[in-house]
Design a protein around this motif. Structure first.
Motif, PDB file in Angstrom:
ATOM      1  N   VAL A  64       5.008 -66.112   7.930  1.00  0.00           N
ATOM      2  CA  VAL A  64       6.846 -67.311   7.654  1.00  0.00           C
ATOM      3  C   VAL A  64       7.915 -66.677   7.385  1.00  0.00           C
ATOM      4  CG1 VAL A  64       6.970 -68.994   5.472  1.00  0.00           C
ATOM      5  CG2 VAL A  64       4.688 -68.298   6.289  1.00  0.00           C
ATOM      6  N   GLU A  65       8.836 -66.942   7.871  1.00  0.00           N
ATOM      7  CA  GLU A  65      10.036 -66.802   7.413  1.00  0.00           C
ATOM      8  C   GLU A  65      11.153 -67.237   7.351  1.00  0.00           C
ATOM      9  OE1 GLU A  65      10.970 -65.155  11.393  1.00  0.00           O
ATOM     10  OE2 GLU A  65       9.116 -63.621  11.853  1.00  0.00           O
ATOM     11  N   LEU A  66      12.105 -66.901   6.882  1.00  0.00           N
ATOM     12  CA  LEU A  66      13.165 -67.814   6.482  1.00  0.00           C
ATOM     13  C   LEU A  66      14.173 -67.417   6.755  1.00  0.00           C
ATOM     14  CD1 LEU A  66      13.632 -67.058   2.471  1.00  0.00           C
ATOM     15  CD2 LEU A  66      14.084 -69.360   3.285  1.00  0.00           C
ATOM     16  N   ALA A  67      15.943 -68.102   7.600  1.00  0.00           N
ATOM     17  CA  ALA A  67      16.456 -67.960   8.507  1.00  0.00           C
ATOM     18  C   ALA A  67      18.017 -68.783   7.971  1.00  0.00           C
ATOM     19  CB  ALA A  67      16.123 -68.501   9.725  1.00  0.00           C
ATOM     20  N   ARG A  68      18.976 -68.270   8.275  1.00  0.00           N
ATOM     21  CA  ARG A  68      20.041 -68.690   7.786  1.00  0.00           C
ATOM     22  C   ARG A  68      20.949 -69.237   9.402  1.00  0.00           C
ATOM     23  NH1 ARG A  68      23.699 -66.645   2.751  1.00  0.00           N
ATOM     24  NH2 ARG A  68      24.622 -69.056   3.302  1.00  0.00           N
ATOM     25  N   LEU A  69      20.924 -70.649   8.944  1.00  0.00           N
ATOM     26  CA  LEU A  69      21.768 -71.258   9.657  1.00  0.00           C
ATOM     27  C   LEU A  69      23.577 -70.347  10.130  1.00  0.00           C
ATOM     28  CD1 LEU A  69      21.331 -72.975  11.922  1.00  0.00           C
ATOM     29  CD2 LEU A  69      23.338 -74.812  10.520  1.00  0.00           C
ATOM     30  N   SER A  70      24.221 -70.347   9.276  1.00  0.00           N
ATOM     31  CA  SER A  70      25.406 -68.853   9.310  1.00  0.00           C
ATOM     32  C   SER A  70      25.535 -67.240   9.527  1.00  0.00           C
ATOM     33  CB  SER A  70      26.185 -69.477   7.859  1.00  0.00           C
ATOM     34  OG  SER A  70      25.607 -69.088   6.514  1.00  0.00           O
ATOM     35  N   THR A  71      24.252 -67.085   9.156  1.00  0.00           N
ATOM     36  CA  THR A  71      23.970 -65.926   9.564  1.00  0.00           C
ATOM     37  C   THR A  71      22.773 -64.708  10.500  1.00  0.00           C
ATOM     38  OG1 THR A  71      24.503 -66.141   6.747  1.00  0.00           O
ATOM     39  CG2 THR A  71      24.010 -64.154   7.856  1.00  0.00           C
ATOM     40  N   GLY A  73      20.022 -62.319  11.489  1.00  0.00           N
ATOM     41  CA  GLY A  73      18.560 -61.982  10.149  1.00  0.00           C
ATOM     42  C   GLY A  73      17.586 -62.578   9.569  1.00  0.00           C
ATOM     43  N   LEU A  74      16.810 -62.356  10.202  1.00  0.00           N
ATOM     44  CA  LEU A  74      15.608 -63.477   8.906  1.00  0.00           C
ATOM     45  C   LEU A  74      14.807 -62.532   7.364  1.00  0.00           C
ATOM     46  CD1 LEU A  74      13.519 -63.392  12.020  1.00  0.00           C
ATOM     47  CD2 LEU A  74      14.796 -64.746  11.037  1.00  0.00           C
ATOM     48  N   ILE A  75      14.810 -63.126   6.685  1.00  0.00           N
ATOM     49  CA  ILE A  75      13.332 -62.737   5.836  1.00  0.00           C
ATOM     50  C   ILE A  75      12.397 -62.802   6.003  1.00  0.00           C
ATOM     51  CG2 ILE A  75      13.649 -62.868   3.062  1.00  0.00           C
ATOM     52  CD1 ILE A  75      16.410 -63.911   3.631  1.00  0.00           C
ATOM     53  N   PHE A  76      11.907 -61.517   6.304  1.00  0.00           N
ATOM     54  CA  PHE A  76       9.796 -62.093   6.665  1.00  0.00           C
ATOM     55  C   PHE A  76       9.239 -62.690   5.359  1.00  0.00           C
ATOM     56  CE2 PHE A  76      12.282 -58.890   9.657  1.00  0.00           C
ATOM     57  CZ  PHE A  76      12.335 -59.784  11.128  1.00  0.00           C
ATOM     58  N   VAL A  77       9.245 -63.173   5.000  1.00  0.00           N
ATOM     59  CA  VAL A  77       8.643 -63.740   4.137  1.00  0.00           C
ATOM     60  C   VAL A  77       6.877 -63.288   3.502  1.00  0.00           C
ATOM     61  CG1 VAL A  77       7.390 -65.836   2.506  1.00  0.00           C
ATOM     62  CG2 VAL A  77      10.054 -66.209   3.609  1.00  0.00           C
ATOM     63  N   ALA A  78       6.224 -63.302   4.390  1.00  0.00           N
ATOM     64  CA  ALA A  78       5.365 -63.310   4.840  1.00  0.00           C
ATOM     65  C   ALA A  78       3.998 -63.624   5.964  1.00  0.00           C
ATOM     66  CB  ALA A  78       3.888 -64.395   3.681  1.00  0.00           C
ATOM     67  N   VAL A 142       4.361 -64.985  -3.908  1.00  0.00           N
ATOM     68  CA  VAL A 142       4.464 -63.883  -3.167  1.00  0.00           C
ATOM     69  C   VAL A 142       6.042 -63.891  -3.282  1.00  0.00           C
ATOM     70  CG1 VAL A 142       5.646 -63.890  -0.358  1.00  0.00           C
ATOM     71  CG2 VAL A 142       3.334 -64.396  -0.696  1.00  0.00           C
ATOM     72  N   THR A 143       6.016 -62.450  -3.319  1.00  0.00           N
ATOM     73  CA  THR A 143       7.668 -62.214  -4.142  1.00  0.00           C
ATOM     74  C   THR A 143       8.351 -61.968  -3.234  1.00  0.00           C
ATOM     75  OG1 THR A 143       6.645 -61.573  -5.787  1.00  0.00           O
ATOM     76  CG2 THR A 143       8.583 -60.961  -5.469  1.00  0.00           C
ATOM     77  N   VAL A 144      10.148 -62.701  -2.621  1.00  0.00           N
ATOM     78  CA  VAL A 144      10.318 -62.355  -1.877  1.00  0.00           C
ATOM     79  C   VAL A 144      11.696 -61.833  -2.553  1.00  0.00           C
ATOM     80  CG1 VAL A 144      12.340 -63.216   0.000  1.00  0.00           C
ATOM     81  CG2 VAL A 144      10.037 -63.896   0.059  1.00  0.00           C
ATOM     82  N   SER A 145      12.333 -60.338  -1.984  1.00  0.00           N
ATOM     83  CA  SER A 145      13.273 -59.578  -2.679  1.00  0.00           C
ATOM     84  C   SER A 145      15.120 -59.960  -1.824  1.00  0.00           C
ATOM     85  CB  SER A 145      13.141 -57.783  -3.821  1.00  0.00           C
ATOM     86  OG  SER A 145      12.309 -58.692  -4.319  1.00  0.00           O
ATOM     87  N   GLY A 146      16.050 -59.922  -1.994  1.00  0.00           N
ATOM     88  CA  GLY A 146      17.048 -59.761  -0.923  1.00  0.00           C
ATOM     89  C   GLY A 146      17.514 -60.221  -0.346  1.00  0.00           C
ATOM     90  N   GLY A 147      17.694 -59.956   0.817  1.00  0.00           N
ATOM     91  CA  GLY A 147      18.833 -60.417   1.970  1.00  0.00           C
ATOM     92  C   GLY A 147      18.241 -60.328   3.123  1.00  0.00           C
ATOM     93  N   PRO A 148      18.549 -60.497   4.565  1.00  0.00           N
ATOM     94  CA  PRO A 148      18.079 -60.480   5.678  1.00  0.00           C
ATOM     95  C   PRO A 148      17.956 -58.437   5.704  1.00  0.00           C
ATOM     96  CG  PRO A 148      19.136 -61.800   5.986  1.00  0.00           C
ATOM     97  CD  PRO A 148      19.221 -61.508   4.557  1.00  0.00           C
ATOM     98  N   ASN A 149      16.590 -57.381   5.806  1.00  0.00           N
ATOM     99  CA  ASN A 149      16.779 -56.663   6.352  1.00  0.00           C
ATOM    100  C   ASN A 149      15.647 -56.077   7.652  1.00  0.00           C
ATOM    101  OD1 ASN A 149      16.706 -53.355   5.799  1.00  0.00           O
ATOM    102  ND2 ASN A 149      16.309 -53.294   4.156  1.00  0.00           N
ATOM    103  N   PRO A 150      16.180 -55.850   8.365  1.00  0.00           N
ATOM    104  CA  PRO A 150      15.294 -55.798   9.566  1.00  0.00           C
ATOM    105  C   PRO A 150      14.241 -54.171   9.440  1.00  0.00           C
ATOM    106  CG  PRO A 150      17.588 -54.857  10.351  1.00  0.00           C
ATOM    107  CD  PRO A 150      17.886 -55.713   8.870  1.00  0.00           C
ATOM    108  N   THR A 151      14.450 -53.588   8.317  1.00  0.00           N
ATOM    109  CA  THR A 151      13.620 -52.586   8.131  1.00  0.00           C
ATOM    110  C   THR A 151      12.567 -52.466   7.212  1.00  0.00           C
ATOM    111  OG1 THR A 151      15.298 -51.616   6.775  1.00  0.00           O
ATOM    112  CG2 THR A 151      15.755 -50.892   8.894  1.00  0.00           C
ATOM    113  N   VAL A 152      13.009 -53.491   6.406  1.00  0.00           N
ATOM    114  CA  VAL A 152      12.290 -54.260   5.065  1.00  0.00           C
ATOM    115  C   VAL A 152      10.266 -54.634   6.106  1.00  0.00           C
ATOM    116  CG1 VAL A 152      11.413 -55.253   3.526  1.00  0.00           C
ATOM    117  CG2 VAL A 152      13.454 -54.145   3.505  1.00  0.00           C
TER     118      VAL A 152
END
Ligand SMILES: *[C@@H]1O[C@H](CO)[C@@H](O)[C@H](O)[C@H]1NC(C)=O
Ligand SMILES: *[C@@H]1O[C@H](CO)[C@@H](O)[C@H](O)[C@H]1NC(C)=O
Length: 197
Positions: A64-71, A73-78, A142-152
């Motif tokens: 599961v990932e979170l994506a935005r239209l305007s930005t 980078g993905l937030i990797f959720v689980a 699941v806890t998700v912290s902060g914005g997209p960060n490819p290294t996380v």
């Protein structure tokens, strides 16, 4: 005259449809019910995801990932969320996630990039406006912290589940073909929806 113009259009379409099948046979039916249009998630709160999927599609885990239209980078959720049943849910606790009204949830296999489903567009704010449903009972959080960060990487990786995956694969050929045809239709619809966004 182009050589292809000798081939009847119907035949060509059929050929192209079959050609697409190997790529799409895993994506039969996967609908994310919540979040959807008009839902606003909130930071510092638990926000539920619920979905409905084909029972015999062989998709027993998803990422599961979170994506935005305007930005970018993905937030990797689980990663490796277990989806053995036709319905399922997962709770997301948000912390310092950038606010916006152009979020999408993606359900996919991040290893080979096959997409199973995407949610409708929804919003994240610092103090939700009361549209988010109550957390799903009995679902993991699941806890998700902060914005997209490819290294996380993924915030949570679920352990391999003990359910029998291989039994799902033993579905007879005819049924598999039905699923495959349905998935081409679904993918076309999804593609259409994607372009109008
Ligand atoms: C809550 O936020 C969503 C997304 O921004 C919006 O579509 C909806 O109209 C808002 N609802 C209320 C009651 O303000
Ligand atoms: C993605 O596909 C690979 C290879 O088929 C498989 O090993 C892995 O378990 C899959 N991941 C998920 C989340 O389903």
């Amino acid at each position: 005259m182009h050589p292809l113009s000798y081939i009847p259009t119907g035949l060509l379409t059929l050929f192209l449809a079959w050609y697409l099948l190997p790529l799409t046979s895993a994506t039969s039916y996967f609908v994310i019910n919540t979040p959807a249009n008009g839902i606003q998630w909130s930071n510092n709160a638990i926000n539920p995801i619920t979905w409905t999927k084909g029972l015999l599609d062989g998709v027993t885990t998803v990422d599961v990932e979170l994506a935005r239209l305007s930005t970018d980078g993905l937030i990797f959720v689980a990663k490796d969320v277990s989806t053995p049943l036709s319905t399922g849910s997962l709770n997301i606790f948000l912390q310092d996630v950038p606010t916006g009204d152009d979020y999408y949830l993606l359900f996919l296999n991040s290893t080979h990039g096959v997409m199973y489903g995407a949610s409708q567009r929804f919003a994240i704010s610092d103090s939700g406006n009361g549209t988010a449903p109550t957390p799903a009972a009995g679902a993991p959080t699941v806890t998700v912290s902060g914005g997209p960060n490819p290294t996380v990487g993924f915030a949570t990786i679920f352990p391999p589940s003990a359910n029998g995956v291989s039994a799902m694969r033993a579905v007879d050929g005819a049924r598999m073909q039905l699923w495959a045809v349905a998935s081409v239709v679904a993918v076309c619809m999804f593609g259409g929806a994607w372009t109008v966004l």
